[in-house]
Design an enzyme around this catalytic site. Structure first.
Site, PDB file in Angstrom:
ATOM      1  N   HIS A 116      46.214  32.046  25.065  1.00  0.00           N
ATOM      2  CA  HIS A 116      45.526  33.272  24.616  1.00  0.00           C
ATOM      3  C   HIS A 116      46.119  33.761  23.295  1.00  0.00           C
ATOM      4  O   HIS A 116      45.383  34.135  22.370  1.00  0.00           O
ATOM      5  CB  HIS A 116      45.656  34.369  25.669  1.00  0.00           C
ATOM      6  CG  HIS A 116      44.807  34.195  26.879  1.00  0.00           C
ATOM      7  ND1 HIS A 116      43.477  33.849  26.813  1.00  0.00           N
ATOM      8  CD2 HIS A 116      45.089  34.329  28.208  1.00  0.00           C
ATOM      9  CE1 HIS A 116      42.972  33.785  28.037  1.00  0.00           C
ATOM     10  NE2 HIS A 116      43.936  34.060  28.896  1.00  0.00           N
TER      11      HIS A 116
ATOM     12  N   HIS B 202      49.335  29.010  29.757  1.00  0.00           N
ATOM     13  CA  HIS B 202      48.031  29.668  29.757  1.00  0.00           C
ATOM     14  C   HIS B 202      48.049  30.907  28.855  1.00  0.00           C
ATOM     15  O   HIS B 202      47.153  31.092  28.021  1.00  0.00           O
ATOM     16  CB  HIS B 202      47.670  30.051  31.198  1.00  0.00           C
ATOM     17  CG  HIS B 202      46.390  30.783  31.358  1.00  0.00           C
ATOM     18  ND1 HIS B 202      45.232  30.184  31.786  1.00  0.00           N
ATOM     19  CD2 HIS B 202      46.059  32.085  31.159  1.00  0.00           C
ATOM     20  CE1 HIS B 202      44.253  31.070  31.849  1.00  0.00           C
ATOM     21  NE2 HIS B 202      44.734  32.248  31.468  1.00  0.00           N
ATOM     22  N   GLU B 203      49.068  31.756  29.019  1.00  0.00           N
ATOM     23  CA  GLU B 203      49.118  33.006  28.254  1.00  0.00           C
ATOM     24  C   GLU B 203      49.388  32.745  26.775  1.00  0.00           C
ATOM     25  O   GLU B 203      48.854  33.449  25.907  1.00  0.00           O
ATOM     26  CB  GLU B 203      50.164  33.948  28.848  1.00  0.00           C
ATOM     27  CG  GLU B 203      49.979  34.272  30.322  1.00  0.00           C
ATOM     28  CD  GLU B 203      48.598  34.807  30.674  1.00  0.00           C
ATOM     29  OE1 GLU B 203      47.870  35.267  29.769  1.00  0.00           O
ATOM     30  OE2 GLU B 203      48.237  34.764  31.865  1.00  0.00           O
TER      31      GLU B 203
END
Length: 657
Positions: free
Chosen positions: A555, A551-552
């Protein structure tokens, strides 16, 4: 020896401090006061009967005044468990329950009395006091009741423990230096116990401020044995400042999640009621108004609610209410008395600072211009090899590196790389993206300050060191195309959405920065931070698969949350969530207990992307990026990042830019 005055009043007010009568009567050093206490309790019982303790929730009067309350960031929903003590089993035990009162679980399960639980800020541990070794001592256990550990060892009474915001320290009250209590500080493992207050009066119920700089507490220094007031002091015990000045007792402070307000209980109106005030003591507002005894108040993790104990139905039970005192609701109704509720902090999933609407729109326009210029050429699946510089930061405790809190062996980092490559190649589901990852190098750093540093901290004008900035400047490797991946304990500071002048610090599981942010401050901003317990095989419940890192990294490659802007649309009626056409708009999910399909924006096409890596459902649900997200990451990295062309870059060994 006379019994400590602050505990006398707690017993007389139906266990405000939840100190067991059984302990008082069986402890030989205090047996001489048993008859006196029993007589006093009988008198109090008569008084309470005259006041009418068999009230109902409808007996609550409207609060005398209300005030707006700043709320926590949207990433921190109301939730978590409530820990409390109860004598339902014949002696006082520490229990936990869901926020609605269901799911009671005995955590302490010990024949001795266990009292006044307090959750650690990350919600993983509970500190409490117990008489299991003959008198009150401070103990700690995991959130599920395992690993119960004694922290203090004295013949004196020690009680009312609370955590520092970074979970590194515990403040508590102790009678070890005489007949009155003083406030002490110790490391979370019980070492380095240090006295903070040095008076001949009682100082008790310490509680830390949001930033860890202050401790609020109750003291009778202005009226020994007759009246308690609330004070605040620096965390080292210096500069005590008085906050309250009333004819009745003011007691048991609890700092709000955004640090702007303090809850407390007071007798100033002739009966124990709940109040709140600003952190400087101004704007003192009464929250409850009835004939029962309302005490032991604490905030919900998002600051919108208060949990407290009351004998409004003739027996101590736990209620919740809105932070302005409205809508009191009973959540317990049992044959045993319940006391001292404490609401568990809920870790926010992601601490990434979303760009505001203007910045997102500007970035979108720049990408469109980049594509229109012919500069963007679509990359083939698996063609972009991203070097990762792992920075494993541990808490320095003088132990061997392998025993430090936060330590991760090379095998765990290898497992995380495998998880990243599976996710970005579409093995679980979704599309095969251009991105693959490999380890350029690994560093290990033992530094307690860096381990507990706060993301999104501003530059301090008062000379304080910005620890996150200091850490990145010391450890960061390479340019915009190198993924600096930090593992540590993770917390982040957010602007309060209801009051831009205030900030909130909350536990998080990870955060990442966007490609477009690199140019503005590369060594301060760029990189991915992940809580060390979320790597594959970690100890973070339901978030221990390595998907937090996926997920990170999403980003870092340019993706926003799929629920950004909710069901918002532009002037043409097009969704404005994440600028990706094939991720349907939806509302930030509140149910993180299942992978059930939902449709929160029914007026817009498509069901909620509950399986998408950039959502907030359970990380065990995630298994896909979409074609649109793959293209978005490709465009963002070509526009803003310089990822090395070689898939085995020897020059990628750590070199600061």
């Amino acid at each position: 020896m006379s019994y400590p005055p602050d505990k006398n009043i707690h017993l007389l007010k139906l266990h405000i401090a939840a100190l067991s009568l059984k302990t008082l009567f069986t402890n030989k050093r205090r047996s001489g006061i048993a008859a006196i206490l029993m007589a006093l309790l009988t008198i109090v019982g008569v008084i309470l009967l005259r006041q009418g303790t068999s009230l109902t929730a409808a007996s609550y009067a409207a609060p005398v005044a209300t005030a707006s309350l700043a709320m926590s960031p949207m990433q921190t929903p109301v939730g978590g468990k409530i820990a409390f003590q109860t004598n339902r089993d014949g002696n006082h035990e520490i229990y936990s329950m869901n926020a609605d009162g269901s799911g009671w679980t005995n955590l302490s399960n010990n024949p001795a009395g266990d009292y006044v639980p307090r959750w650690s800020p990350d919600g993983t541990k509970i500190v409490f006091y117990s008489n299991r070794d003959g008198d009150q001592e401070i103990f700690m256990m995991n959130a599920d009741g395992t690993n119960q550990t004694q922290l203090t060892f004295n013949t004196a009474i020690e009680l009312y423990a609370s955590w520092s915001p970074d979970s590194r320290y515990i403040a508590f009250s102790s009678y070890r230096d005489g007949s009155t209590a003083e406030i002490y500080l110790m490391n979370a493992d019980g070492t380095n116990q240090t006295r903070l207050t040095t008076n001949t009066v009682t100082e008790t119920t310490p509680i830390w401020s949001l930033d860890g700089a202050k401790i609020a507490f109750a003291t009778d220094r202005d009226g020994i044995n007759t009246n308690y007031e609330l004070y605040v002091m620096n965390a080292d015990g210096s500069n005590p400042v008085r906050l309250t000045n009333s004819p009745g007792w003011d007691y048991s402070p609890d700092w709000s999640p955004n640090g702007s307000q303090i809850l407390f209980q007071s007798q100033r109106d002739g009966n124990w009621e709940l109040y709140k005030m600003n952190a400087d003591g101004s704007s003192q507002v009464r929250l409850t108004s009835n004939y029962s005894i309302d005490t032991g108040a604490g905030w919900s993790p998002d600051g919108t609610k208060v949990v407290f104990q009351t004998n409004i139905n003739g027996i101590n039970q736990i209620f919740t209410m809105n932070a302005d005192g409205s809508n009191p609701t009973a959540i317990t109704d049992t044959g045993g008395r319940v006391y001292s509720p404490s609401w568990q902090s809920v870790a926010s999933f992601c601490g990434t600072e979303e760009p505001d609407a203007e910045a997102s729109q500007q970035n979108q326009q720049e990408l469109q211009a980049f594509v229109a210029s012919g500069s963007y050429l679509p990359s083939d699946p698996g063609s972009i090899k991203v070097p990762i510089h792992f920075h494993v930061v541990t808490e320095s405790t003088a132990a061997p590196l392998e025993q430090e809190v936060g330590y991760l062996p090379q095998s765990k980092l290898d497992e995380q790389i495998v998880m990243l490559n599976r996710a970005f190649s579409g093995v679980p589901g979704g599309v095969d993206t251009p991105f693959r990852f490999y380890i350029a190098d690994v560093s290990y750093t033992e530094n307690s300050d860096w381990f507990h540093s706060i993301a999104n901290d501003p530059d301090f004008p008062d000379g304080r060191v910005n620890l996150e900035k200091q850490m990145k400047e010391a450890l960061r490797c390479g340019n915009s195309g190198r993924l600096n991946f930090y593992t540590k304990h993770t917390r982040a500071r957010f602007k309060d959405p209801n009051d831009a002048s205030k900030t909130i610090v909350t536990e998080i599981r990870g955060y990442g920065t966007f490609p477009s942010q690199y140019a503005g401050n590369p060594r301060r901003r760029d990189g991915v931070f992940v809580k060390w317990t979320t790597l594959p095989g970690g100890t973070e419940p339901t978030f221990d698969t390595g998907n937090v890192a996926v997920h990170e990294v999403g980003h870092w490659l340019g993706l926003e949350h799929t629920f950004r802007s909710g069901c918002g649309v532009d002037e043409s009626g097009n969704p404005t969530n994440d600028f990706v056409d094939d991720t349907p708009a939806h509302i930030q999910p509140e149910d993180r207990t299942s992978c059930a399909q939902t449709d929160t924006c029914s007026i817009l096409p498509g069901l909620d992307p509950v399986l998408n890596y950039m959502n907030y459902t359970l990380s065990t649900c995630w298994n896909q990026f979409t074609s649109g997200q793959s293209q978005r990451m490709d465009m963002e990295t070509q526009r803003y990042r310089r990822i090395p062309q070689s898939g085995n870059c020897f020059a990628c060994r750590c070199r600061n830019p």
